[in-house]
Design a protein around this motif. Structure first.
Motif, PDB file in Angstrom:
ATOM      1  N   HIS A 312       0.836  -1.203   0.000  1.00 55.46           N
ATOM      2  CA  HIS A 312       0.000   0.000   0.000  1.00 55.46           C
ATOM      3  C   HIS A 312       0.875   1.259   0.000  1.00 55.46           C
ATOM      4  O   HIS A 312       1.843   1.357   0.752  1.00 55.46           O
ATOM      5  N   ILE A 313       0.528   2.225  -0.887  1.00 51.90           N
ATOM      6  CA  ILE A 313       1.232   3.515  -0.923  1.00 51.90           C
ATOM      7  C   ILE A 313       0.213   4.640  -0.875  1.00 51.90           C
ATOM      8  O   ILE A 313      -0.914   4.510  -1.377  1.00 51.90           O
ATOM      9  N   GLY A 314       0.610   5.744  -0.257  1.00 52.57           N
ATOM     10  CA  GLY A 314      -0.292   6.886  -0.144  1.00 52.57           C
ATOM     11  C   GLY A 314      -0.317   7.727  -1.415  1.00 52.57           C
ATOM     12  O   GLY A 314      -1.370   8.212  -1.835  1.00 52.57           O
ATOM     13  N   THR A 315       0.858   7.914  -2.039  1.00 51.65           N
ATOM     14  CA  THR A 315       0.958   8.681  -3.288  1.00 51.65           C
ATOM     15  C   THR A 315       1.969   7.998  -4.206  1.00 51.65           C
ATOM     16  O   THR A 315       2.890   7.311  -3.737  1.00 51.65           O
ATOM     17  N   PRO A 316       1.844   8.195  -5.539  1.00 51.41           N
ATOM     18  CA  PRO A 316       2.812   7.619  -6.481  1.00 51.41           C
ATOM     19  C   PRO A 316       4.237   8.108  -6.224  1.00 51.41           C
ATOM     20  O   PRO A 316       5.210   7.408  -6.528  1.00 51.41           O
ATOM     21  N   HIS A 317       4.363   9.307  -5.652  1.00 48.66           N
ATOM     22  CA  HIS A 317       5.687   9.875  -5.420  1.00 48.66           C
ATOM     23  C   HIS A 317       6.529   9.051  -4.446  1.00 48.66           C
ATOM     24  O   HIS A 317       7.751   9.211  -4.383  1.00 48.66           O
ATOM     25  N   GLU A 318       5.885   8.173  -3.697  1.00 43.63           N
ATOM     26  CA  GLU A 318       6.633   7.371  -2.737  1.00 43.63           C
ATOM     27  C   GLU A 318       7.583   6.386  -3.424  1.00 43.63           C
ATOM     28  O   GLU A 318       8.624   6.018  -2.860  1.00 43.63           O
ATOM     29  N   VAL A 319       7.227   5.946  -4.625  1.00 46.50           N
ATOM     30  CA  VAL A 319       8.053   4.934  -5.296  1.00 46.50           C
ATOM     31  C   VAL A 319       8.494   5.327  -6.711  1.00 46.50           C
ATOM     32  O   VAL A 319       9.370   4.677  -7.286  1.00 46.50           O
ATOM     33  N   LEU A 320       7.890   6.377  -7.264  1.00 44.67           N
ATOM     34  CA  LEU A 320       8.212   6.769  -8.643  1.00 44.67           C
ATOM     35  C   LEU A 320       8.603   8.239  -8.717  1.00 44.67           C
ATOM     36  O   LEU A 320       8.250   9.034  -7.840  1.00 44.67           O
ATOM     37  N   GLU A 321       9.299   8.594  -9.785  1.00 49.15           N
ATOM     38  CA  GLU A 321       9.615  10.002 -10.063  1.00 49.15           C
ATOM     39  C   GLU A 321       9.564  10.222 -11.568  1.00 49.15           C
ATOM     40  O   GLU A 321       9.772   9.294 -12.366  1.00 49.15           O
ATOM     41  N   GLU A 322       9.265  11.446 -11.972  1.00 51.07           N
ATOM     42  CA  GLU A 322       9.167  11.771 -13.398  1.00 51.07           C
ATOM     43  C   GLU A 322      10.515  11.573 -14.086  1.00 51.07           C
ATOM     44  O   GLU A 322      11.557  11.933 -13.536  1.00 51.07           O
ATOM     45  N   GLY A 323      10.464  10.966 -15.279  1.00 52.13           N
ATOM     46  CA  GLY A 323      11.685  10.681 -16.025  1.00 52.13           C
ATOM     47  C   GLY A 323      12.239   9.299 -15.754  1.00 52.13           C
ATOM     48  O   GLY A 323      13.172   8.859 -16.450  1.00 52.13           O
ATOM     49  N   GLN A 324      11.677   8.613 -14.764  1.00 54.92           N
ATOM     50  CA  GLN A 324      12.165   7.276 -14.407  1.00 54.92           C
ATOM     51  C   GLN A 324      11.776   6.248 -15.473  1.00 54.92           C
ATOM     52  O   GLN A 324      10.664   6.269 -16.007  1.00 54.92           O
ATOM     53  N   GLU A 325      12.709   5.371 -15.792  1.00 54.69           N
ATOM     54  CA  GLU A 325      12.440   4.276 -16.723  1.00 54.69           C
ATOM     55  C   GLU A 325      11.837   3.113 -15.935  1.00 54.69           C
ATOM     56  O   GLU A 325      12.380   2.709 -14.894  1.00 54.69           O
ATOM     57  N   VAL A 326      10.724   2.576 -16.419  1.00 55.15           N
ATOM     58  CA  VAL A 326      10.039   1.494 -15.712  1.00 55.15           C
ATOM     59  C   VAL A 326       9.596   0.418 -16.700  1.00 55.15           C
ATOM     60  O   VAL A 326       9.478   0.655 -17.907  1.00 55.15           O
ATOM     61  N   ARG A 327       9.375  -0.769 -16.160  1.00 53.01           N
ATOM     62  CA  ARG A 327       8.832  -1.879 -16.935  1.00 53.01           C
ATOM     63  C   ARG A 327       7.366  -2.015 -16.568  1.00 53.01           C
ATOM     64  O   ARG A 327       7.013  -2.016 -15.371  1.00 53.01           O
TER      65      ARG A 327
END
Length: 385
Positions: A312-327
């Motif tokens: 569970h996460i409260g906001t996307p910012h907890e695990v992601l950041e803009e410009g990040q490469e993801v699968r």
């Protein structure tokens, strides 16, 4: 008595001339340094080589031919010699003609006779000079190929006292381009799709020639995807298709688009992306309810906040950041509504399951002595299942 009468008749038929008279004559002989002309005088008139043309002449045969009729001016006369000039007549006519052309802004043609330092020379009856800077709109390194060519010209400057005639071919080209530019501008309408050529690039876009006039393709109109700099997608000299967005006739400003002529990024999504696909993407935007990830140029899918992590996460910012490469894994594709649903969590769970299976002992594994682990630790192994 008869001989005397005939002699008197012959003498009466011989013309008399004065210096400055204009006469017509026929070339009877061409020599190395002069031309002999029959003008009805008791002896043939002489036209020295220097009096044949306003330009340097290597041989009189380059200027006139035997039997040709010439208009000449009497320069000097005595009992045994009549000196004439073709150049003087040509110059007088030339100055009158050039003055009219200059006053009326007339375009005319002339052959390039010489290539000299600084430009080109033509023979107009007087020496006409075309400075190098007035030959073409572009820089010309070597003018040798211009000798013998016929150019369209305009008179830019006349000074009879100084025998100065300045001509321009560039002025003619500029006028033609301006005329073409005006015709093109008058025919343009928003919505037209036209061929063009990229002329130059700037930080904010590309200028494209669409027929004698340049229009601007703003950087936002170069492609469907975000463009950092115009040189990433177009280059000078490239042939492109453009759509006319707007035309400002008063200020001669034309707004164009390359993007509008290209297939939209969503038009090919159905063929390139299917539910279940695993793709690499870039996080473009983070919002309270999830993350938008670009999976194709100009195509973003949504990873809902519930699909970002396996915790569970409260906001996307907890695990992601803009410009990040993801699968990401594709959950659903709806090209008509420009929507793609994605998941990062599914891939994390699949990866965790694979790791779990990799470390969990199997009933069929042996301890090295041929005895199966399931026979020795059956109850204990069941706890891992």
């Amino acid at each position: 008595m008869v001989d005397e009468v005939n002699q008197e008749q012959e003498m009466s038929e011989i013309k008399s001339f004065s210096a400055g008279d204009l006469v017509k004559g026929t070339v009877t002989k061409i020599e190395d340094k002069q031309v002999l002309v029959d003008v009805g005088y008791k002896v043939d008139g002489i036209v020295p080589i220097k009096s044949l043309s306003s330009l340097h002449v290597e041989s009189p045969a380059d200027v006139v031919e035997t039997g040709e009729e010439l208009e000449l001016k009497v320069i000097k006369i005595d009992d045994d010699e009549l000196i004439l000039s073709k150049q003087a007549v040509d110059e007088e006519k030339a100055w009158e003609d050039l003055e009219q052309k200059f006053e009326n802004n007339v375009t005319f043609e002339a052959e390039v006779k010489e290539v000299v330092k600084g430009g080109l020379v033509v023979d107009l009856g007087v020496r006409g000079f075309i400075p190098a800077s007035l030959v073409e709109r572009h820089y010309v390194e070597n003018f040798d190929d211009y000798k013998g060519r016929t150019l369209t010209l305009k008179v830019l400057e006349l000074d009879r006292d100084k025998n100065r005639v300045i001509l321009s071919h560039r002025a003619v080209v500029d006028e033609e381009i301006q005329q073409k530019k005006g015709d093109t501008l008058a025919s343009l309408e928003a919505g037209q799709v036209l061929p063009g050529t990229v002329q130059r690039l700037t930080d904010f876009g590309a200028f494209v020639d669409i027929g004698g006039i340049d229009g601007l393709v703003h950087i936002s109109q170069l492609a469907h995807h975000h463009v950092e700099k115009p040189s990433d997608v177009v280059e000078e000299g490239q042939e492109v298709q453009v759509k006319v967005l707007s035309v400002d006739h008063d200020n001669e400003r034309i707004s164009l688009s390359i993007k509008e002529t290209l297939p939209g990024p969503w038009e090919e999504v159905a063929n390139k992306v299917q539910a279940g696909d695993e793709l690499d993407g870039t996080v473009k935007r983070l919002v309270s309810f999830g993350a938008f990830v670009e999976i194709l140029p100009g195509v973003e899918g949504l990873v809902h906040i519930s699909q970002i992590s396996n915790r569970h996460i409260g906001t996307p910012h907890e695990v992601l950041e803009e410009g990040q490469e993801v699968r990401v894994k594709v959950l659903e594709v709806n090209p008509d509504e420009h929507r793609v649903s994605l998941s990062i969590r599914d891939l994390l769970e699949e990866s965790a399951q694979e790791e779990h299976h990799a470390v969990t002992p199997s009933y069929e594994e042996e301890d090295g002595s041929g005895v199966k682990l399931g026979d020795l630790f059956g109850d204990a192994l069941k706890k891992f299942k």
